[in-house]
Structures are given as structure tokens and as C-alpha cells.
Design a protein around this motif. Sequence first.
Motif, short mmCIF file in Angstrom:
data_model
loop_
_atom_site.label_atom_id
_atom_site.label_comp_id
_atom_site.label_asym_id
_atom_site.label_seq_id
_atom_site.Cartn_x
_atom_site.Cartn_y
_atom_site.Cartn_z
N LEU A 99 0.85 -1.20 0.00
CA LEU A 99 0.00 0.00 0.00
C LEU A 99 0.87 1.24 0.00
O LEU A 99 1.76 1.39 0.85
CB LEU A 99 -0.92 0.03 1.22
N SER A 151 -2.65 6.76 0.26
CA SER A 151 -3.75 6.20 -0.56
C SER A 151 -4.97 5.91 0.31
O SER A 151 -4.87 5.80 1.53
CB SER A 151 -3.27 4.91 -1.23
N THR A 175 -7.69 3.03 0.49
CA THR A 175 -7.97 1.69 -0.01
C THR A 175 -9.23 1.13 0.63
O THR A 175 -9.39 1.23 1.85
CB THR A 175 -6.79 0.74 0.30
N THR A 195 -2.86 7.68 5.23
CA THR A 195 -3.21 6.49 4.46
C THR A 195 -4.40 5.82 5.15
O THR A 195 -4.38 5.64 6.37
CB THR A 195 -2.03 5.50 4.42
N VAL A 242 -7.17 2.58 5.20
CA VAL A 242 -7.66 1.27 4.73
C VAL A 242 -9.00 1.04 5.42
O VAL A 242 -9.09 1.05 6.65
CB VAL A 242 -6.69 0.13 5.08
N ALA A 288 -12.27 6.24 -3.19
CA ALA A 288 -11.17 5.26 -3.10
C ALA A 288 -10.18 5.38 -4.26
O ALA A 288 -10.54 5.74 -5.37
CB ALA A 288 -11.77 3.86 -3.09
N ARG A 342 -8.15 2.63 -4.57
CA ARG A 342 -7.87 1.23 -4.87
C ARG A 342 -8.84 0.35 -4.08
O ARG A 342 -9.27 0.73 -2.99
CB ARG A 342 -6.44 0.98 -4.39
N ASP A 399 -7.32 -6.81 -6.91
CA ASP A 399 -6.58 -5.65 -6.40
C ASP A 399 -6.50 -4.68 -7.56
O ASP A 399 -5.71 -4.86 -8.49
CB ASP A 399 -5.18 -6.12 -5.95
#
Lengths: 525, 293
Positions: A30, A34, A36, A198, A200, A213, A215, A227
Amino acid sequence: MPEPILAAAGFTYTYPDAPAPALADIDLELEPGSLTVLAGESGSGKSTLLRAACGLVPHFHGGEASGELSVGGLDVRDNGPGELSQVCGTLFQEPESQVVMGGVRAEIALGLEHRGESPAAVARAVEEAALALGIAHLLSRRADTLSGGELQRVALAAAMAHRPRLLLLDEPTSQLDPVAGDELIWMLRRLNEEWGTTIVLSEHRLERCLPAADRVLALDRGRLACDAPPSEFLAWAAEARPVLATPAARLFSLAGLRPLPASVKEAKKTLGVSGLGGRVSEPASTRRRKRGQAALELRSVWHEIADGPAILRGVDLRVEAGELVALMGRNGAGKSTLLKHAKGLLEPTRGSIKASGEVALLLQNPGDYLIHEHAREEAGERALLGAGLQGRGEADPRDLSGGERQRLALEVVLSGEEPPAVVCLDEPTRGMDRARKEALALRLHELAAGGAAVIVATHDPEFAARLADRVLLMGEGELIADGSTAEVLAGGWYFATEVARVLGGAGGALTPEQGAAVLERELVS
Amino acid sequence: MSLVPVYRRRASALHAARAGVSASFCLALAFAPILFDNPIVLGALLCAVIAAGIGAGVARELRRWAAIAFGLALLVVIVNPLVTSDGLTVLVRGGSFLGRRWDITLEATIYGAVAALRVLDVVLAFALLSAAVDPDELLRALRRVSYRSALTAALTTRLVPVLARDASRKSEAARCRPRPPGRSTVARAAVAGSLERAVELAAALEVRGYSRARRPQVARRPWSRHDFRVLASAVAIAGLAVVAKLAGAGGFQAYPTTHVSAGPAQAAVAVAFVALAAAPFLGAAGRLGVARA
């Protein structure tokens, strides 16, 4: 490329005494900054992956881990949650179970105090975290006076007050109403964009978070099945895992349109229209329904409390046998109170309620119904069969999955001598994946076909569209709309399905299937 | 409204004072009745706690605690004459059983009532503490002495209302079953549920760095007039209790016949306790509380 904030190579993990690994051969990296999204059905391994990233797996839960997983350069097998908390903040599903201190200020400060920060640094960080999350007005409040949404934002502030580089969120909106859930997602997007944190995030209602998002990681039985960026993920889901596709993506997929949209805005842009065709034909007040046998009748029902506003204000309602009714409205509108009145848990202060037979009520937490040590003791073999739990009679109800618990709890309330005339469910789809929602809708259709009136209080327009043939909208303790599902949900802005928002209510289409039919008609003509 | 009364910030001298000082004040009110048997002094101490509760704006919370404590006090009143046959004035002759006489005497009944009064005093003093002293601030101070014990106490204060709500929900769900289960079954499930909550909380604490927790640094905060006034009252109440005890101002004889010392000394001690408990809240400085804290 910058050093990954999270890197896994062949990471495999098995819970103690589990027959199969919860995560198998996970390889991923990752990028810092980002956002995710983790997608997957219940039990696919999303929570386990997040728990591995914050060190709870294997240090807290035990079990066996192999392969590599590092977070911020720290190997999770050598570093426990305490060490990893320097790098990452974690937020779980249930707000009540992660707020430790009694007061909001003390709660946000706790993690910083654990790190040995000076009082001045703690005070500043608390202030800044509260301002960033828009909860400065809550700082002097006690935790037990906050709503679920407020509590979850406090927990988020506590998780990120020390400015972790990585924020891990396990279905943080599953216990929240849609408004609070949307606010939380917007907040995360802001944190990601402005602070570069970041993120998730695991979530079942992908339509809510895919627009933000970068990803998507889709897990299937512990393995990484996809992915990809959101648009590619949707294309994969439409083919390989339709239950993971968002309603708008399924609409496009069924209508043969490409590319599949990750948001309503994208969908509208692709269609090049802001609304197709005419809206649904009749306004709610003129709707005529065939008068059958009343299963439940409320006449001018009021619920007033001594030192507060009236919760129900003269509600008149007639629900017929075999009807499937969705009861919608924002938090505090009076939905749960109405259902409790129907069951007889509450007495109206004015007005009257009549039911043609027994009323079964499933409240919000199915776990509250499961009070024995073995599933069989809850309601007998017949209930186990109805819940699809044959052969699991000796299982502890607390070890059942969320879906299994709910099926069993529903069978518990249905297990009277006579079949109930009315079946009421309060927010049954919280935290459910789409497959489980479909299964629940099917069971409720069966009950309605058997002659029961089914009333479901829900915030979920997609589920209401799948289930109901009538929608009641409540506001401030009053019924403010009562019409067919298409009338109420196709014409709304907030109480509308994603398909209805994409199509601007055209043809009263609510589900991807109905929307695809409308699109085909419009595109042909 | 919460089933169990909990702390709410209010504009009072007791809320405005630092937690350690406010706690000392409440503990002094809980300590004093332990030294006395005299019902006049114990009654005065009850009035003192109530006066402090009214001054702190938590009379409603005290009333709810009193309802809970009353059952316990009643039990003491009933049990004492059943287990003690001392005293010369026999009200009911119970005969002999297991080698002893089971008579109910007036003296044992009176002593039961006195003990019950003491129970009420102590419970309400702790109720005042729970309603008027910020548990987070108090526990932050205690964390410097014993981190894990203080955090356990913090979790307990946080979890009590949560578990009360959980139990209430379970009880409501039980009423929705076609054959509602017994209370003990629901209670057992509530206890099991609380263990689940505890595990979830433990996980939440772990990811917040609990295992690497360091002793929190002291926040320097200037002493306010509320700190001084409340601390002075606390010291005075505890001091008066000790001095009055040593001077024999709390005289009371339960057996063989009841004798209550009721003279000017007892009256003075009684009035002094009430005045000292009310003192932090009197005058303009006592009322402004939070606004100037």
C-alpha cells in the motif's frame, strides 16, 4: 515509488482451533497517502487483515501466522499492537466497545498520555483532532450522552489524535444511521486528502465509499481475489462477484453500458442525462389500495414522555395481512417506538392498537435474543431448521456468525404456538452484506406469502426496494408519506435508491433490474 | 435517563474544584459516620450530605441513590434484631433454637436503625462523589500512583451505564420471545455479554498503546478559591469527626438499654457538620463555580 506503508508477502494466518486459514498467501503493497477499500462478503477475511495490520493478530487473538507483513517498517510478528499503535490508528465497528473513558476530552487524550506526551502537547493534539473531526462542541460531554455517530467520531479522533500515518477502519459505519455513516466517510476523505493519512477501510456498502477510493482489495475466503482501481474492480465484480457490485454498476452491467460507474455522478455523466422519462405517475396521497383484512391497526396513537417531546404524534396506520411494509425515516423519527407499540412493549399514552393475532418483534441486536449456552435451547429443532442451522444445535450462539445469529433470533421470535399475524423487524440489515440481505428478504417474502403482515424499520433504501411493496416515511413522530415503494423511493432525494438517483426517478425504477429495463426502453426509443 | 446515576458537569463549587480535592470532601463525609453511633450526629451527617448535594446541584442523583440504598438500610434494620438478642426490652419472644434464645428486643431494633442510618450516610457520600467528581480527572491523578488499577476503575465507571443498557435491551428482547425466559437466564446472558464487551474493550485498549503506556505527566494547574474552600471544608469535617470522637461527643449505648447522649455538645457537633458541608457553596464565590473556574 515511496516505501510502502503496508507490505505483505505470502502472509497466511489461522485462528486458534480453526480448520482453515482466515488469510492465505496475501501479497500486497500500500502506497502512503492512498485510500484503499477492502471489499468482500462476511467471513472473507477483511477484519482479520485489518487486525493483522494493527497487531491484534496474532498477538491478541493467538493462532499461527506465516509469511511477511510489515506496517510502517515494523514486522507484525515481532511487534505487538502497542508498538504498531505508533504507526497506525484503528477503529472498529461498535462504538460503545472502543470508548474507554467517561469523558470525550479524556478519551481523545488517553492514547497521547500512553505515549508520555506532555500535558500541553496532549491538550493541543486533543483540540486539533476535535476540530479536524468537527467534534469540538462535544469535548465537555460524557460518552454515555452521545449518539452512535458522535461516539464513532470520538473514537476516530482518539485513534488519530497522535497523527498516525495509517488509519485502519473495520466497517466503521455498520452501526450508524446513513447520515452519520456518510458524514464519517466524508471525514475520512478529508483526512486522506488534507493530511495525507493512508486509509484502509472495510465496508459493505461500497457505493458509499468507492467514489473516494484509490484502490479496492477484494477478499474471497481469505485470499486476495482482486486488487485494482474502483472502475476495474467494478468490472471484475460484475463478472466474478455480482454481490459486490454497486447498484449503479449492476444497472450499467445489465444494460450493457460501459464503463461501469463508481459513483452516481459518473453514471449520470456517462448517460449524459440528469433524468430519464417521466416520474412515477401518482402522488402518494391519491394511492388506492385494495382493502383486505387488517393485521395491525393503529388509531391516533400518541407516545408522550414526561419531560420531553412526544415521540409518536397521532399515528394512524392500517397494515393488511400479507403486506410487506418498509418503515423509513431518520434517527429519532419514532420508527422503533412504533414497532414496540405494535408488539405491546410500550403502551400508548393516547389512542389504540389492534392486532389480529400475535405480533413478533425482532429488535436491532439479534444477539440480545440468544441467551442460552446452546443454539438448540433457544427455540428447539424446528427453529434451527428454519434458520438453516441443522447440525449446529450444540454450538454456542455467541460463536455463530452475524447472519446465523440473526436467522436464529428471527426463528426465536417466530416460534410461538400460532404463526404470528404481524412480523416486525427493527434495522435488520445493519452490517449485513448483500448476499445476507437477499436471503433475509427471501425469508420475509415467505412469511408474507404465509399471510403475515411484515413491517421492517430500515435506513437502507436498497433493501426496502428489494423487499417492500409499501413504504411509510416517518418524521418527528408522524407518518409523512405512505405510498407504494416506487412512489416513495423513486421520487426522493435522500430516501432513494442509487438506481433511482442515477435515473432521476425515471419510470419508478428502484433496482438495477428495473433500471436496466427502463434504460433499454429509453435507449431503444 | 441512565439507570445508574453518573457524573455530569454542573456549575457548582464541588464540580469546579480539582477532582482530588472534591473527592477528599466526599470521603470526609463518608469517613465521619464510621466513627459515630450517636443517631443525632448520624442524622446531622445525613443532612450534611444532602446539603452538599443540593449545593452541588445533584440532589436528584442523590435521591435515586437513596432509593437504592434504602433497600439495603431496611435489610440492616430487619436483620440486626434477628441475629442479636441483646437488650432488656423484649418485644417478641422467639423461643429457643440451636441452643440460644431468638427474642427480638427493642434495643437491637434501635441499634439496627442506627446502623441503617450509618449505611445511608456512607452510601450517599459515595453517591455525591460519583455524581459531582469528574472520574476521568480523578483517575488521571490516580494513574500516577497505580496505572492499571486506575484504568480498571476508569473502565468500570465507563462500563456500568453501558452494561446497564445492555441488560435493559436483553430484558426487552426476552419479552419479545413467545415464552419469556426467567430473570436468572436473562441475567446470566447479560453477564456473558459483559465478558464479550470486556474482550472488545481490551482489544481497543491494546491498539491504543496500553501495553506501552507510560505514567502520565502532571498538569500544573493553579489552585482556585474553590479548591481552597472545598479542601478546607474536607479537612474541617474530618478533623471535627476525630476530635468529637476523642472528646466523647458522640456518646451512644445500645445494650443492655439504649442511651443516647443528647446535650449541647451533640447539638454543636451536629450543627457544625451541616455548616461545614454547606460552607463551600455559600456566598457569591461559592455559587459562581464553573464560570470562573
